[in-house]
Design a protein around this motif. Structure first.
Motif, short mmCIF file in Angstrom:
data_model
loop_
_atom_site.label_atom_id
_atom_site.label_comp_id
_atom_site.label_asym_id
_atom_site.label_seq_id
_atom_site.Cartn_x
_atom_site.Cartn_y
_atom_site.Cartn_z
N CYS A 1 0.85 -1.20 0.00
CA CYS A 1 0.00 0.00 0.00
C CYS A 1 0.88 1.24 0.00
O CYS A 1 1.83 1.33 0.77
N VAL A 2 0.59 2.19 -0.87
CA VAL A 2 1.39 3.41 -0.93
C VAL A 2 0.71 4.59 -0.24
O VAL A 2 1.20 5.71 -0.28
N ARG A 3 -0.44 4.32 0.38
CA ARG A 3 -1.21 5.37 1.03
C ARG A 3 -1.52 6.53 0.08
O ARG A 3 -1.31 7.69 0.40
N CYS A 4 -2.01 6.16 -1.09
CA CYS A 4 -2.39 7.18 -2.08
C CYS A 4 -3.75 7.77 -1.74
O CYS A 4 -4.08 8.86 -2.15
N GLY A 5 -4.53 7.03 -0.97
CA GLY A 5 -5.83 7.57 -0.54
C GLY A 5 -6.97 7.38 -1.52
O GLY A 5 -8.08 7.85 -1.26
N ALA A 6 -6.73 6.68 -2.61
CA ALA A 6 -7.79 6.51 -3.60
C ALA A 6 -8.98 5.74 -3.04
O ALA A 6 -10.10 5.86 -3.53
N CYS A 7 -8.74 4.94 -2.01
CA CYS A 7 -9.81 4.12 -1.46
C CYS A 7 -10.62 4.83 -0.38
O CYS A 7 -11.66 4.35 0.03
N VAL B 1 -7.81 2.33 3.90
CA VAL B 1 -6.38 2.39 4.21
C VAL B 1 -6.15 2.67 5.69
O VAL B 1 -5.24 2.10 6.31
N CYS C 1 -8.62 0.57 -5.72
CA CYS C 1 -7.19 0.60 -5.38
C CYS C 1 -6.37 0.21 -6.60
O CYS C 1 -6.64 -0.80 -7.24
N PRO C 2 -5.34 0.99 -6.91
CA PRO C 2 -4.51 0.65 -8.07
C PRO C 2 -3.86 -0.73 -7.97
O PRO C 2 -3.50 -1.31 -8.99
N TYR C 3 -3.71 -1.24 -6.76
CA TYR C 3 -3.10 -2.57 -6.61
C TYR C 3 -4.13 -3.63 -6.26
O TYR C 3 -3.77 -4.75 -5.90
N ILE D 1 -5.82 -3.78 -3.63
CA ILE D 1 -5.72 -4.16 -2.22
C ILE D 1 -7.11 -4.32 -1.64
O ILE D 1 -7.94 -3.41 -1.69
#
Ligand code: SF4
Ligand code: SF4
Lengths: 477, 242
Positions: free
Chosen positions: A72-78, A96, A152-154, A156
């Motif tokens: 997780c990159v903590r991008c905040g998209a979720c 997140v 989530c881009p990954y 997750i």
């Protein structure tokens, strides 16, 4: 701006949801669970160690857990994709934010950075208090709906983190009253509601008479047949509260003249093991599989129940091994029979119904089951009487009802209502714009949760199943 | 050569590469060896090829970020940032490790002019956006941890010192190439005596060594996500009753 869009203007309110805590498991239920799977009862000092040991075991045995803890990159998209965050605005309810509660512990004990730099590296010591105030509290505020994963881009899936956290909590002796109570009932009596066989027989007698009165037809409702082609397993709630849905199944099966049966031993398709631990999920599924084997069933058909379908579709084969039968959801079954021309309807019987469909999370995101129920509804309703909600709230992007994941319990009613808000707002739109008056929800949890949610948010719709409408429109000649 | 320059220019590069390569492989192998349940999130793939397409659409287009209108700025910023990094890293690899006919780079430079610097500027601007967003947006601030800032600062430091070294302090690029190749052949010559270069080079090495232990591993992990990668083969689940 519509009320639905309005919801996404959030501002974080830390600690806002800290007060919603599920009641702890009762000793009597733990005692039952212990007879099936190990359920330790550690002292306060032992808890921390046991939790960590289990977490370590889980991350090594499930790639999802290890990978999702790591990348997780903590991008905040979720963040704004979780109904509980939209409802409570507590950052620990953002997917997140929730996962970080466990990640902090993972970092502290299992990563070099966390071991060396502690808080600076985003790590946190595990204390008995942290177990209760953070882990227990917030991982029992996730319905495992997996909506976050879609954004989530990954990919997750916070539900995987939640399941891991709950399993480790269980190892430390922390579980909720509601879930353990339900599982204990399944093990002792056979279903979530604790309906014993005589009561089941009675109910089915009543239902038979009801059908005679309502539709003027004599039906067979076989229970515990020794041999049958089809084992039909409904959520037990359908025997009591969602009887109209049950009638739908029974009418369809009778109309088709198939060789089928209910079972009193496997009288529950719901599988709360999904909300608790893999081994519990396996143990509960084993009941159904055992009966299916015994009666030589070629098919197992699952009633209208979302999470049960996830447990079956994604886990039966993976956890319980190869199955001697095929299985499908009743939505797929009925849709298939309509396609084959074996069921005919008179939609005018449903002329007063204008319906929209709530996609249960687990149908949509874990079962690829979104078209079948729409297909059925379009056949049993007059042309134009099925209206979909906005695209952000249906199919894979469906919002949770707010009561899944083993959270359908009264002590957190306020949280459940807040979590149901996004769905309520989406329904409200179609109610106001198109005069929708029926919210079709092919899931037992929805049928318990959504009427309360709709009332709470002043959305005037009736909530019911899909097979309720099937029953009304089904032609007998 | 001072002791520090020698360390940064002669010894550390080997350590950094070793840590990066071994660490990266170790992490991937560890993930690979962990058993995975099929937990596909639908709309589901029905074949390995479709799973691959789904993963690639994430890697190349950041597709999931386009699922929600509120994430469009993040999509644009994040995507440009990564494309910039990708172009820059590929450029470095080409320049240092892929032998090209003499005059090739001069002609490339002549053809695209200052576009190379443009890439650096794009990374800087989008990197600053990603950093500011963490500071200004209360939701993102609350979920951020110190390493999130460190990684961005490191990358910004690398890019800015890189631009500085080529555009302002005009490091001798030919010598840089000669130096890098000397490292490759294990007979290092002294590094270019240029503060901007040494800063740039040192920060790159720090980032490389930090990489395997950090969230930067998402670069490898994105290819292995169980929810995207798994598939249910067509026909495994029957939708027709017979
Ligand atoms: S969208 Fe994915 S990577 Fe971004 S913060 Fe959420 S879980 Fe982490
Ligand atoms: S699985 Fe659902 S409830 Fe849990 S964090 Fe994700 S969106 Fe929220």
């Amino acid at each position: 701006m519509s009320e639905f869009d309005e919801m996404f203007k959030t501002s974080p309110k830390p600690g806002n949801a800290a007060k919603y805590v599920c009641h702890k498991a009762l000793q009597k239920d733990i005692d039952v669970l212990k007879t099936k799977v190990p359920f330790p009862e550690p002292s306060d000092e032992e808890k921390v160690g046991l939790f960590l040991r289990k977490l370590n075991e889980l991350r090594r045995s499930r790639r999802s857990v290890q990978l999702f803890l790591d990348i997780c990159v903590r991008c905040g998209a979720c963040v704004k994709q979780c109904h509980y965050y939209l409802g409570t605005e507590d950052p620990k309810n953002a997917p997140v934010g929730r996962a970080e509660i466990l990640r902090k512990i993972y970092r502290r004990y299992f990563t070099i950075g966390g071991k060396l730099f502690g808080k600076l590296a985003g790590a946190e010591d595990l204390t008995p208090e942290y177990l209760e105030k953070e882990l227990y509290t917030y991982f029992y505020q996730c319905t495992e709906c997996r909506r976050c994963s879609v954004f989530c881009p990954y990919g997750i899936d916070t539900a995987e983190i939640t399941m891991a956290a709950r399993e480790a909590l269980e190892e430390a002796g922390l579980a909720t009253k509601y879930i353990t109570e339900v599982i204990a009932k399944v093990h002792t009596i056979g279903n979530n509601l604790g309906i014993p066989k005589p009561a089941l027989e009675n109910t089915l007698e009543f239902v038979k008479d009801d059908i005679k009165d309502m539709y003027g037809v004599d039906v067979e409702i076989p229970l515990d047949k020794e041999k049958a082609d089809i084992l039909f397993v409904a959520p037990s709630a359908d025997f009591f509260t969602n009887v109209d849905t049950l009638i739908g199944y029974i009418l369809v099966l009778n109309k088709l003249g198939l060789d089928w049966t209910f079972s009193s031993y496997a009288s529950e398709i719901a599988n709360f093991g999904l909300f608790f631990s893999y081994r519990e999920m396996e143990a509960i599924a084993a009941r159904i599989i055992r009966v299916a084997r015994q009666i030589g069933a070629k098919w197992v058909i699952a009633g209208e129940c979302g999470h049960a379908w996830r447990a079956a579709r994604q886990f039966w084969e993976q956890l319980n091994g190869p199955l001697p039968f095929k299985f499908m959801n009743v939505g797929e079954f009925t849709a298939s029979m309509i396609r084959k021309g074996r069921l005919k309807f008179d939609p005018s019987k449903n002329a007063d119904v204008k319906a929209t469909l709530h996609d249960p999370c687990n149908y949509a995101r874990a079962g690829n089951l979104v078209d079948e129920y729409r297909f059925i509804l379009k056949h049993v309703l007059p042309e134009g009487n099925f209206i979909d909600m906005r695209e952000d709230a249906i199919k894979v992007k469906t919002f949770c009802c707010g009561g899944g994941g083993g959270l359908l319990t009264d002590e957190i009613m306020e949280l459940r209502m807040l979590g149901g808000k996004p769905k309520a707002m989406a329904v409200k739109e179609v109610v106001e714009k198109h005069g929708v008056n029926y919210l079709a929800a092919p899931c037992a949890i929805d049928k318990a949760q959504l009427p309360l949610v709709m009332k709470h948010w002043n959305v005037p719709v009736q909530v019911g199943g899909v097979h309720d409408l099937v029953a009304k429109a089904l032609k007998w000649e | 050569m001072g002791a520090i320059t020698t360390f940064i220019g002669v010894y550390l590069p080997y350590i950094a590469v070793l840590v990066l390569v071994v660490g990266f492989i170790w992490r991937i192998v560890k993930w690979w060896n962990t058993p995975s349940y099929n937990i596909a999130v639908f709309p589901g793939q029905t074949s390995l090829a479709q799973g691959l397409i789904r993963v690639l659409s994430e890697v190349i287009f950041f597709r999931s970020l386009l699922n929600f209108k509120g994430n469009y700025t993040l999509w644009l910023g994040g995507w440009l940032f990564h494309v910039g990094l990708f172009l820059t890293i590929s450029g470095h690899i080409f320049k240092f490790f892929v032998p090209m006919p003499p005059g090739f780079y001069a002609s490339v430079r002549a053809a695209i002019g200052d576009a190379i610097i443009l890439v650096g500027i794009v990374i800087t601007i989008t990197g600053l956006y990603l950093l500011l967003r963490r500071i200004v947006n209360p939701e993102i601030r609350m979920i951020s941890i110190v390493p999130d800032y460190i990684v961005l600062l490191l990358i910004l430091g690398i890019v800015i010192s890189g631009i500085w070294m080529t555009e302002v302090s005009r490091v001798d690029v030919a010598y840089v190439k000669y130096y890098i190749q000397s490292l490759m052949s294990f007979s290092p010559v002294p590094p270019p005596d240029n503060a901007a270069f040494l800063t740039h080079f040192f920060l790159v090495q720090l980032l490389a060594m930090y990489f395997p232990f950090s969230k930067l591993m998402h670069a490898g992990g994105i290819f292995m996500s169980p929810t995207r990668w798994h598939y249910f083969p067509e026909g495994a689940h029957r939708k027709e009753f017979e």
